[in-house]
Design a protein around this motif. Structure first.
Motif, PDB file in Angstrom:
ATOM      1  N   LYS A  86     -47.331  28.903 -46.755  1.00 35.54           N
ATOM      2  CA  LYS A  86     -46.684  30.204 -46.939  1.00 35.54           C
ATOM      3  C   LYS A  86     -47.686  31.343 -46.857  1.00 35.54           C
ATOM      4  O   LYS A  86     -47.395  32.401 -46.300  1.00 35.54           O
ATOM      5  CB  LYS A  86     -45.960  30.230 -48.285  1.00 35.54           C
ATOM      6  CG  LYS A  86     -44.755  29.294 -48.346  1.00 35.54           C
ATOM      7  CD  LYS A  86     -44.148  29.256 -49.734  1.00 35.54           C
ATOM      8  CE  LYS A  86     -42.993  28.263 -49.807  1.00 35.54           C
ATOM      9  NZ  LYS A  86     -42.431  28.164 -51.179  1.00 35.54           N
ATOM     10  N   ALA A  87     -48.882  31.132 -47.407  1.00 37.76           N
ATOM     11  CA  ALA A  87     -49.914  32.168 -47.351  1.00 37.76           C
ATOM     12  C   ALA A  87     -50.361  32.419 -45.913  1.00 37.76           C
ATOM     13  O   ALA A  87     -50.589  33.566 -45.507  1.00 37.76           O
ATOM     14  CB  ALA A  87     -51.109  31.755 -48.209  1.00 37.76           C
ATOM     15  N   LEU A  88     -50.455  31.358 -45.127  1.00 34.79           N
ATOM     16  CA  LEU A  88     -50.881  31.483 -43.728  1.00 34.79           C
ATOM     17  C   LEU A  88     -49.844  32.219 -42.883  1.00 34.79           C
ATOM     18  O   LEU A  88     -50.196  32.911 -41.919  1.00 34.79           O
ATOM     19  CB  LEU A  88     -51.122  30.093 -43.135  1.00 34.79           C
ATOM     20  CG  LEU A  88     -52.388  29.364 -43.584  1.00 34.79           C
ATOM     21  CD1 LEU A  88     -52.294  27.872 -43.244  1.00 34.79           C
ATOM     22  CD2 LEU A  88     -53.626  29.976 -42.949  1.00 34.79           C
ATOM     23  N   SER A  89     -48.563  32.069 -43.232  1.00 30.75           N
ATOM     24  CA  SER A  89     -47.503  32.648 -42.403  1.00 30.75           C
ATOM     25  C   SER A  89     -46.959  33.946 -42.964  1.00 30.75           C
ATOM     26  O   SER A  89     -45.888  34.413 -42.540  1.00 30.75           O
ATOM     27  CB  SER A  89     -46.364  31.634 -42.243  1.00 30.75           C
ATOM     28  OG  SER A  89     -45.920  31.167 -43.504  1.00 30.75           O
ATOM     29  N   SER A  90     -47.655  34.551 -43.888  1.00 28.30           N
ATOM     30  CA  SER A  90     -47.230  35.840 -44.428  1.00 28.30           C
ATOM     31  C   SER A  90     -46.988  36.833 -43.288  1.00 28.30           C
ATOM     32  O   SER A  90     -47.756  36.883 -42.319  1.00 28.30           O
ATOM     33  CB  SER A  90     -48.301  36.388 -45.381  1.00 28.30           C
ATOM     34  OG  SER A  90     -47.960  37.681 -45.820  1.00 28.30           O
ATOM     35  N   SER A  91     -45.935  37.606 -43.398  1.00 29.50           N
ATOM     36  CA  SER A  91     -45.543  38.485 -42.291  1.00 29.50           C
ATOM     37  C   SER A  91     -46.609  39.508 -41.925  1.00 29.50           C
ATOM     38  O   SER A  91     -46.717  39.917 -40.764  1.00 29.50           O
ATOM     39  CB  SER A  91     -44.234  39.195 -42.629  1.00 29.50           C
ATOM     40  OG  SER A  91     -44.381  39.971 -43.814  1.00 29.50           O
ATOM     41  N   ASN A  92     -47.431  39.920 -42.904  1.00 27.57           N
ATOM     42  CA  ASN A  92     -48.441  40.946 -42.595  1.00 27.57           C
ATOM     43  C   ASN A  92     -49.633  40.407 -41.812  1.00 27.57           C
ATOM     44  O   ASN A  92     -50.492  41.174 -41.388  1.00 27.57           O
ATOM     45  CB  ASN A  92     -48.912  41.653 -43.870  1.00 27.57           C
ATOM     46  CG  ASN A  92     -49.521  40.695 -44.873  1.00 27.57           C
ATOM     47  OD1 ASN A  92     -49.926  39.582 -44.541  1.00 27.57           O
ATOM     48  ND2 ASN A  92     -49.587  41.124 -46.125  1.00 27.57           N
ATOM     49  N   THR A  93     -49.703  39.089 -41.611  1.00 27.47           N
ATOM     50  CA  THR A  93     -50.793  38.537 -40.792  1.00 27.47           C
ATOM     51  C   THR A  93     -50.437  38.538 -39.312  1.00 27.47           C
ATOM     52  O   THR A  93     -51.317  38.398 -38.461  1.00 27.47           O
ATOM     53  CB  THR A  93     -51.110  37.092 -41.205  1.00 27.47           C
ATOM     54  OG1 THR A  93     -50.005  36.242 -40.881  1.00 27.47           O
ATOM     55  CG2 THR A  93     -51.406  36.997 -42.699  1.00 27.47           C
ATOM     56  N   LEU A  94     -49.130  38.637 -39.000  1.00 22.10           N
ATOM     57  CA  LEU A  94     -48.617  38.644 -37.615  1.00 22.10           C
ATOM     58  C   LEU A  94     -48.876  37.340 -36.865  1.00 22.10           C
ATOM     59  O   LEU A  94     -48.761  37.298 -35.633  1.00 22.10           O
ATOM     60  CB  LEU A  94     -49.229  39.812 -36.819  1.00 22.10           C
ATOM     61  CG  LEU A  94     -48.926  41.214 -37.353  1.00 22.10           C
ATOM     62  CD1 LEU A  94     -49.604  42.265 -36.487  1.00 22.10           C
ATOM     63  CD2 LEU A  94     -47.427  41.467 -37.417  1.00 22.10           C
ATOM     64  N   LEU A  95     -49.199  36.256 -37.579  1.00 16.94           N
ATOM     65  CA  LEU A  95     -49.497  35.010 -36.885  1.00 16.94           C
ATOM     66  C   LEU A  95     -48.249  34.426 -36.224  1.00 16.94           C
ATOM     67  O   LEU A  95     -48.285  34.051 -35.039  1.00 16.94           O
ATOM     68  CB  LEU A  95     -50.107  33.987 -37.855  1.00 16.94           C
ATOM     69  CG  LEU A  95     -50.391  32.606 -37.250  1.00 16.94           C
ATOM     70  CD1 LEU A  95     -51.300  32.713 -36.030  1.00 16.94           C
ATOM     71  CD2 LEU A  95     -50.991  31.675 -38.300  1.00 16.94           C
ATOM     72  N   VAL A  96     -47.145  34.322 -36.960  1.00 15.03           N
ATOM     73  CA  VAL A  96     -45.942  33.711 -36.394  1.00 15.03           C
ATOM     74  C   VAL A  96     -45.430  34.509 -35.194  1.00 15.03           C
ATOM     75  O   VAL A  96     -45.157  33.930 -34.133  1.00 15.03           O
ATOM     76  CB  VAL A  96     -44.852  33.548 -37.474  1.00 15.03           C
ATOM     77  CG1 VAL A  96     -43.542  33.071 -36.849  1.00 15.03           C
ATOM     78  CG2 VAL A  96     -45.308  32.558 -38.543  1.00 15.03           C
ATOM     79  N   PRO A  97     -45.286  35.850 -35.277  1.00 16.44           N
ATOM     80  CA  PRO A  97     -44.871  36.600 -34.080  1.00 16.44           C
ATOM     81  C   PRO A  97     -45.843  36.443 -32.914  1.00 16.44           C
ATOM     82  O   PRO A  97     -45.413  36.401 -31.755  1.00 16.44           O
ATOM     83  CB  PRO A  97     -44.836  38.059 -34.573  1.00 16.44           C
ATOM     84  CG  PRO A  97     -44.634  37.954 -36.043  1.00 16.44           C
ATOM     85  CD  PRO A  97     -45.369  36.728 -36.466  1.00 16.44           C
ATOM     86  N   SER A  98     -47.133  36.338 -33.208  1.00 16.61           N
ATOM     87  CA  SER A  98     -48.118  36.169 -32.138  1.00 16.61           C
ATOM     88  C   SER A  98     -47.941  34.829 -31.428  1.00 16.61           C
ATOM     89  O   SER A  98     -48.050  34.745 -30.196  1.00 16.61           O
ATOM     90  CB  SER A  98     -49.542  36.258 -32.705  1.00 16.61           C
ATOM     91  OG  SER A  98     -49.787  37.540 -33.262  1.00 16.61           O
ATOM     92  N   LEU A  99     -47.664  33.789 -32.186  1.00 17.09           N
ATOM     93  CA  LEU A  99     -47.427  32.467 -31.593  1.00 17.09           C
ATOM     94  C   LEU A  99     -46.175  32.482 -30.722  1.00 17.09           C
ATOM     95  O   LEU A  99     -46.165  31.924 -29.614  1.00 17.09           O
ATOM     96  CB  LEU A  99     -47.282  31.421 -32.711  1.00 17.09           C
ATOM     97  CG  LEU A  99     -48.556  31.113 -33.512  1.00 17.09           C
ATOM     98  CD1 LEU A  99     -48.200  30.370 -34.798  1.00 17.09           C
ATOM     99  CD2 LEU A  99     -49.535  30.284 -32.683  1.00 17.09           C
ATOM    100  N   ILE A 100     -45.123  33.147 -31.211  1.00 15.71           N
ATOM    101  CA  ILE A 100     -43.878  33.239 -30.442  1.00 15.71           C
ATOM    102  C   ILE A 100     -44.106  34.033 -29.158  1.00 15.71           C
ATOM    103  O   ILE A 100     -43.634  33.662 -28.082  1.00 15.71           O
ATOM    104  CB  ILE A 100     -42.772  33.901 -31.286  1.00 15.71           C
ATOM    105  CG1 ILE A 100     -42.521  33.133 -32.571  1.00 15.71           C
ATOM    106  CG2 ILE A 100     -41.471  33.994 -30.477  1.00 15.71           C
ATOM    107  CD1 ILE A 100     -41.630  33.869 -33.565  1.00 15.71           C
ATOM    108  N   ARG A 101     -44.849  35.134 -29.271  1.00 15.10           N
ATOM    109  CA  ARG A 101     -45.071  36.004 -28.105  1.00 15.10           C
ATOM    110  C   ARG A 101     -45.886  35.285 -27.034  1.00 15.10           C
ATOM    111  O   ARG A 101     -45.637  35.462 -25.823  1.00 15.10           O
ATOM    112  CB  ARG A 101     -45.790  37.280 -28.545  1.00 15.10           C
ATOM    113  CG  ARG A 101     -45.925  38.332 -27.428  1.00 15.10           C
ATOM    114  CD  ARG A 101     -44.549  38.773 -26.957  1.00 15.10           C
ATOM    115  NE  ARG A 101     -44.610  39.613 -25.775  1.00 15.10           N
ATOM    116  CZ  ARG A 101     -44.572  40.950 -25.809  1.00 15.10           C
ATOM    117  NH1 ARG A 101     -44.490  41.577 -26.976  1.00 15.10           N
ATOM    118  NH2 ARG A 101     -44.590  41.645 -24.703  1.00 15.10           N
TER     119      ARG A 101
END
Length: 359
Positions: A86-101
């Motif tokens: 959960k800490a890694l995928s926090s929305s303010n890190t933008l990691l999940v959107p970056s992976l999707i993009r």
């Protein structure tokens, strides 16, 4: 996990200490930044700027190695450590959107052609999303959220949003579209296993990510899935998914329908070779098993949405019939899942409990 588990397991202890240190979001931001650099490095040369230098293959190779290293770290941090995930995928890190993009741009924004280098990056992104979305509502929620990206997808939702946001797409649509693109359009009637290992791995990653999303965010995901269509002919995406998954069972479908799959006794009596898995069919069974897990989650009646009933009707129409013309129905799915569980247990032994128990 309990406090005792963390104290006695060095991996869990390290993951928990890193989470408490507050450093995990920095890992995510660094990986997101590297993914953005890859997209910039892989972007085609603008026709208006002929002086723009060609792609730097060494730069891209370095960035791919860097993002692959981050992916391995994230995968390890997510292992049995839900709070770290959960800490890694926090929305303010933008990691999940970056992976999707990365998946959207490299798969669909280059004329439909995926280079070997892009395929490697997409695989890394899929692997990371599989780890992050496992029992992680924070990551899954970002995959059903709309993004204002202009990407032409082969699978997209019908008009379920207001008119001024029709250009928005979700990670769910992107992952489903990549699965649709990966599955060969000319599979023969025997449902042969995908020739390339990368294609097989991609389908399993996509199926697992989609399952993780519907497990954690069931109602919105089912509504999205119910309204997704194949853009070319406007047919139901769930219907296509069910058809394709059923096609993977053709090599052992008869034995599954008769309830003899895996039974050496029935094979000895009937002399039917279909009671055992034939060479080369292992991948088809694993794909069908993962696919039916996804369909089962979509069909589960939670009482909160009418989408489950609609999806059940769609899926049941695609399930096979026996020699008498009777539908195997949900029982066919259950029997296939039992065969998948047996194969999984035979292959990995006691470790299979992590998959078989919840199934």
């Amino acid at each position: 996990q309990s406090v005792d588990d963390v104290a006695t397991n060095p991996i869990l202890f390290a993951n928990e200490m890193l989470r408490k240190s507050g450093s995990l979001p920095e890992y995510s931001r660094s990986m997101a930044g590297t993914l953005a650099s890859i997209l910039l490095s892989c972007s085609p040369v603008s026709p208006r700027d002929e002086e723009q230098p060609r792609k730097c293959s060494k730069c891209i190779a370095y960035l791919q190695h860097r993002v692959s290293t981050f992916s391995s770290i994230v995968d390890s941090l997510c292992c049995l450590s839900p709070e770290a995930s959960k800490a890694l995928s926090s929305s303010n890190t933008l990691l999940v959107p970056s992976l999707i993009r990365v998946i959207a741009d490299l798969s669909f924004n280059n004329g439909g052609t995926i280079s070997p280098e892009s395929d490697e990056t997409i695989m890394t992104a899929l692997k990371t999303l599989t780890s992050l979305t496992h029992e992680n509502e924070i990551a899954c929620d970002q995959l059903i959220s709309p993004y204002p990206w202009s990407v032409a997808l082969p699978v997209a939702g019908k008009s379920i949003r207001d008119d001024h946001s029709m250009s928005q797409i979700s990670g769910l649509e992107i992952i489903f579209s990549h699965l649709f693109k990966t599955v060969p359009k000319t599979e023969d009637n025997d449902g042969e296993t995908l020739n390339e290992k990368s294609g097989y791995d991609t389908t399993i990653f996509c199926l697992n990510i989609l399952t993780n999303i519907v497990e954690m965010i069931p109602n919105p995901t089912k509504s999205l899935a119910e309204n997704m269509v194949i853009v070319d002919d406007q047919s139901s995406a769930v219907s296509w998914l069910a058809q394709w998954i059923v096609s993977k069972t053709s090599g052992f479908r008869g034995a599954v329908m008769k309830g003899s799959f895996g039974s050496t006794e029935s094979a000895a009596i009937a002399g039917n070779d279909d009671s055992e898995l034939r060479a080369g069919e292992e991948g088809n069974l694993v794909t069908a098993g993962n696919g039916f897990v996804l369909l089962s989650y979509l069909m589960l009646d939670d009482g909160a949405t009418a989408s489950s009933s609609s999806i059940r009707d769609i899926v049941k129409k695609e399930l096979p019939t026996d020699d008498a013309g009777d539908s195997g129905g949900v029982k066919f799915m259950i029997k296939t899942l039992k065969a998948f569980c047996n194969f999984y247990h035979y292959s990995v032994g006691d470790l299979s409990v992590a998959v078989i128990a919840p199934m």
